[in-house]
Scaffold this active site. Structure first.
Site, PDB file in Angstrom:
ATOM      1  N   TYR A  24       0.790  -1.227   0.000  1.00  0.00           N
ATOM      2  CA  TYR A  24       0.000   0.000   0.000  1.00  0.00           C
ATOM      3  C   TYR A  24       0.825   1.282   0.000  1.00  0.00           C
ATOM      4  CZ  TYR A  24      -3.751  -3.241   1.049  1.00  0.00           C
ATOM      5  OH  TYR A  24      -4.646  -4.275   0.988  1.00  0.00           O
ATOM      6  N   HIS A 101      -9.442   1.988  -5.455  1.00  0.00           N
ATOM      7  CA  HIS A 101      -8.576   1.060  -4.716  1.00  0.00           C
ATOM      8  C   HIS A 101      -7.134   1.444  -4.981  1.00  0.00           C
ATOM      9  CE1 HIS A 101     -12.007  -1.412  -3.813  1.00  0.00           C
ATOM     10  NE2 HIS A 101     -12.366  -1.255  -5.073  1.00  0.00           N
TER      11      HIS A 101
END
Length: 153
Positions: A24, A101
């Protein structure tokens, strides 16, 4: 009149920057929200930000947006793949939304390949890292056709 945007982040996104940074990245949620507010202002829009780990809180915030918000940008996190309640809330308030996302969910585990939101979204952005938020905000501020009360302003 400027667009009123709402950025919703779902479960575990409060851990951005420390949770699996190899997946991430190292940007924190606070960094994302600060950049979102700066960008919205540059686009003559306003943006509210919200993060919750519980499904009900997200549903409640979506409901509260009705009549107040022109477009929603939502990273529902894991709820993307499981939540009929969030899907129903988004369709129920009739506010256009962009699904986002950080990672490309289609190249990850099979359970992440299905979204309960994507067929109702104006756009889906995935795999661009946190730049996806920038793209979603620009799209929401400039290109989404307004509906309902917001479209009459």
């Amino acid at each position: 009149m400027s667009r009123r945007l709402l950025l919703i982040n779902g479960p575990n996104l409060n851990l951005l920057g420390t949770r699996e940074p190899h997946i991430y990245g190292s940007t924190t949620l606070q960094d994302v929200e600060t950049q979102a507010k700066t960008q919205a202002k540059e686009l003559s829009a306003s943006i509210d930000t919200f993060q919750a780990n519980s499904e009900g809180a997200i549903v409640d915030r979506i409901h509260a947006a009705r009549g107040e918000i022109d477009a929603i940008i939502i990273n529902a996190g894991a709820y993307t793949h499981t939540s009929v309640a969030i899907r129903d809330a988004l369709t129920g308030v009739d506010i256009p939304f962009v699904e986002i996302h950080i990672t490309n969910v289609h190249t990850r585990e099979a359970f992440r390949h299905h979204s309960f939101l994507c067929d109702k979204a104006e756009a889906v952005i995935c795999g661009l890292g946190v730049f996806g938020y920038t793209a979603a905000i620009e799209y929401a501020a400039k290109h989404i056709k307004l509906r309902g009360k917001a479209s009459r302003l």
